[in-house]
Design an enzyme around this catalytic site. Structure first.
Site, PDB file in Angstrom:
ATOM      1  N   LYS A 117      -4.638   3.456   8.072  1.00 14.92           N
ATOM      2  CA  LYS A 117      -3.681   3.566   6.968  1.00 14.92           C
ATOM      3  C   LYS A 117      -2.909   4.878   7.149  1.00 14.92           C
ATOM      4  O   LYS A 117      -3.498   5.893   7.534  1.00 14.92           O
ATOM      5  CB  LYS A 117      -4.444   3.556   5.641  1.00 14.92           C
ATOM      6  CG  LYS A 117      -3.566   3.611   4.397  1.00 14.92           C
ATOM      7  CD  LYS A 117      -4.416   3.496   3.118  1.00 14.92           C
ATOM      8  CE  LYS A 117      -3.559   3.519   1.864  1.00 14.92           C
ATOM      9  NZ  LYS A 117      -4.362   3.368   0.633  1.00 14.92           N
ATOM     10  N   SER A 170      -3.030  -0.237  -2.678  1.00 13.58           N
ATOM     11  CA  SER A 170      -2.017   0.373  -1.849  1.00 13.58           C
ATOM     12  C   SER A 170      -2.249   0.201  -0.351  1.00 13.58           C
ATOM     13  O   SER A 170      -1.341   0.447   0.442  1.00 13.58           O
ATOM     14  CB  SER A 170      -1.950   1.874  -2.156  1.00 13.58           C
ATOM     15  OG  SER A 170      -3.168   2.500  -1.787  1.00 13.58           O
ATOM     16  N   SER A 206      -7.581   0.131  -4.239  1.00 11.94           N
ATOM     17  CA  SER A 206      -6.664  -0.071  -3.116  1.00 11.94           C
ATOM     18  C   SER A 206      -7.262  -0.591  -1.809  1.00 11.94           C
ATOM     19  O   SER A 206      -6.510  -0.924  -0.891  1.00 11.94           O
ATOM     20  CB  SER A 206      -5.913   1.218  -2.821  1.00 11.94           C
ATOM     21  OG  SER A 206      -4.879   1.360  -3.752  1.00 11.94           O
TER      22      SER A 206
HETATM   23  N1  GLN Z   1      -3.276   0.417  -8.022  1.00 15.50           N
HETATM   24  C1  GLN Z   1      -3.869   1.636  -8.454  1.00 15.50           C
HETATM   25  C2  GLN Z   1      -2.797   2.675  -8.643  1.00 15.50           C
HETATM   26  O1  GLN Z   1      -1.695   2.321  -8.562  1.00 15.50           O
HETATM   27  C3  GLN Z   1      -4.907   2.081  -7.448  1.00 15.50           C
HETATM   28  C4  GLN Z   1      -4.320   2.662  -6.238  1.00 15.50           C
HETATM   29  C5  GLN Z   1      -5.338   3.117  -5.242  1.00 15.50           C
HETATM   30  O2  GLN Z   1      -6.500   2.736  -5.303  1.00 15.50           O
HETATM   31  N2  GLN Z   1      -4.924   3.995  -4.348  1.00 15.50           N
HETATM   32  O3  GLN Z   1      -3.040   3.813  -8.863  1.00 15.50           O
END
Ligand code: GLN
Length: 489
Positions: free
Chosen positions: A77, A152, A176
């Site tokens: 990532k 994400s 995410s």
């Molecule tokens: N979707 C969540 C957010 O927008 C979690 C994101 C994540 O786990 N990095 O913060």
């Protein structure tokens, strides 16, 4: 062909001398070339470096110095710092940033002999549930390219689901790893907070962020977790705790396993088809000898609001380092220092990131700190206590990973609240620092295109071995994790 195989199967082929790492790497690089234009799952492909590392891995193997991951290609990532390689975190702010050092996760993977194919696309600074907030454009779901892959870590999930990479790394602050794994039909594991070093992993919300593996199977996740885990003196929140061999318990039978089903995870808002698939998976566990116990996690409804105070507060502080002075985007011809700060940040950050910085700064401001931040921390403890109570009665908790299957690109981008609710079942796990997993459990056939559904499994702190065991036993009995989207077979 090689891409239809799991990482464990590829490792066996390498060991038997049936394929070389260079051949495997060429195969996946070729797949990226042919298919990634449809998905946008990579920001950077490191072809030259990959082939060089692969050749070194082959030499190592010939010399008898190979481990299970030596010569295996994977993707990182783009939140992990990689020396000499562009590291963007999905943001214009870091579009010009080449990291001078490696994240510990990257370093550990390198030591294990892994070959990096490239860096995967992601929501900007890991803020999002759909991968639409990336400066590099939306990522597409390989099961239906009109749908989002989740976020994400959407680039990682999409590339593994389409078999452009046998596995990838991800990070999980509120879901995410698990949510995109669920939406793309792959296996993802978010470890206990402190299990894996956060050094060199660009910070979003430091008390929640945790790296983890995204792969086809639980067995593959176990192999990757072996390599990623461990204490790191460079991360003061990484735990000084021995790393077990995560493959050791995979084959334990599940007789007598106590599975808790939280009432709150099966209520209003859960898609009917998703519920059906999850219920079927639970029935499968029952048939394997598990005992199903109804439980309560009474503060579940507070998880999303608490997270959206704590995470933005931490992000507003973490992201203050991007000021246009030391690294990252700098505006043209600043008038003075204030203009430099304002315009560099204004131009470098996208809308969602700005929204979070504003919310976080507000929640931390003198007049509101007690009312919002302190209150959220108190509720966070109550959410965590709910889990501690539950784990007195059960070994693992199960439920859906996401309330629905992948939604369409654009469907929620103008409605942040509805986007935030995508993580309603995953966020509490981060607030409590627990390990959680998502495994493919079937498909929803509601729309014309069948879409994958994930089963979430949650365990007590540092009980990753059990999670992997529970997931692996299911994957021995089912083949949902082996399904590949038609266009990428
Ligand atoms: N979707 C969540 C957010 O927008 C979690 C994101 C994540 O786990 N990095 O913060």
């Amino acid at each position: 062909m090689y891409h239809t195989k799991t990482l464990s199967e590829l490792s066996a082929l390498l060991e038997a001398g049936d394929v070389t790492s260079v051949q495997l790497t060429e195969h996946f690089l070729q797949r990226i070339k042919v298919h990634d234009a449809k998905l946008n799952s990579f920001i950077t492909v490191t072809e030259e470096q990959a082939l060089k590392t692969a050749a070194e891995a082959d030499k190592k193997r010939q010399a008898g110095n190979a481990g299970p991951l030596t010569g295996i290609p994977i993707a990182h990532k783009d939140i992990f710092c990689t020396r000499g390689v562009k590291t963007t975190c999905g943001s214009k702010m870091l579009d010009n940033f080449e990291s001078p050092y490696n994240a510990t996760v990257v370093e550990k993977m390198q030591q294990a002999g892994v070959v990096m194919l490239g860096k995967t696309n992601m929501d900007e600074f890991a803020m999002g549930s759909s991968n639409e907030t990336s400066f590099y454009g939306a990522v597409k779901n390989p099961w239906n390219t009109r749908a989002v892959p989740g976020g994400s870590s959407g680039g990682s999930a999409s590339s593994v689901a389409a078999r452009l990479s046998p596995a990838a790394t991800g990070t999980d602050t509120g879901g995410s790893i698990r949510q995109p794994a669920s939406l793309c039909g792959i296996t993802g594991l978010k470890p206990t907070y402190g299990r894996i070093s956060r050094y060199g992993m660009i910070a979003f919300a430091s008390s929640l962020d945790q790296a983890g593996p995204m792969a086809q199977s639980a067995e593959d996740c176990a192999l990757l977790l072996n390599a990623m885990s461990g204490f790191d003196p460079k991360d003061s929140t990484s735990l000084e705790k021995e790393v077990p061999d995560y493959t050791a318990d995979l084959n334990k039978p599940l007789d007598g396993l106590k599975i808790g089903l939280p009432k709150e995870y099966f209520g209003e808002g859960l898609d009917e088809d998703v519920n059906k698939v999850v219920q079927k998976a639970i029935a499968e566990y029952k048939a394997m000898g598990a005992e199903i116990i109804d439980i309560n996690l009474p503060n579940t409804h507070l998880a999303v609001p608490v997270y959206y105070v704590v995470a933005p507060a931490e992000c507003s502080s973490n992201l203050s380092r991007f000021d246009g002075v030391r690294f990252g985007h700098r505006c043209k011809d600043p008038k003075d220092l204030e203009d430099l700060y304002k315009r560099s940040r204004g131009e470098g950050f996208g809308e969602e990131v700005k929204r979070r910085i504003l919310v976080g700064t507000y929640a931390l401001s003198a007049g509101y700190y007690d009312a919002y931040y302190i209150k959220a921390q108190q509720l966070r403890r109550m959410i965590s206590d709910d889990f501690s109570e539950a784990f007195k009665k059960v070994d693992v908790i199960m439920g859906p990973t996401s309330p629905e299957t992948a939604f369409n690109i654009g469907e929620k981008s103008d409605d942040p609240i509805s986007m935030y609710l995508s993580d309603i079942y995953t966020i509490a796990v981060n607030l409590a620092g627990l390990p959680g997993m998502s495994i493919p459990a079937g498909f929803s056939t509601k729309s014309s295109v069948s879409m994958p559904v994930g089963l979430q499994i949650i365990a007590g702190h540092f009980d990753e071995s059990r999670l992997l065991n529970v997931a692996h036993q299911y994957q021995l009995k089912t083949d949902w994790h082996k399904q590949i989207p038609e266009a990428f077979k």
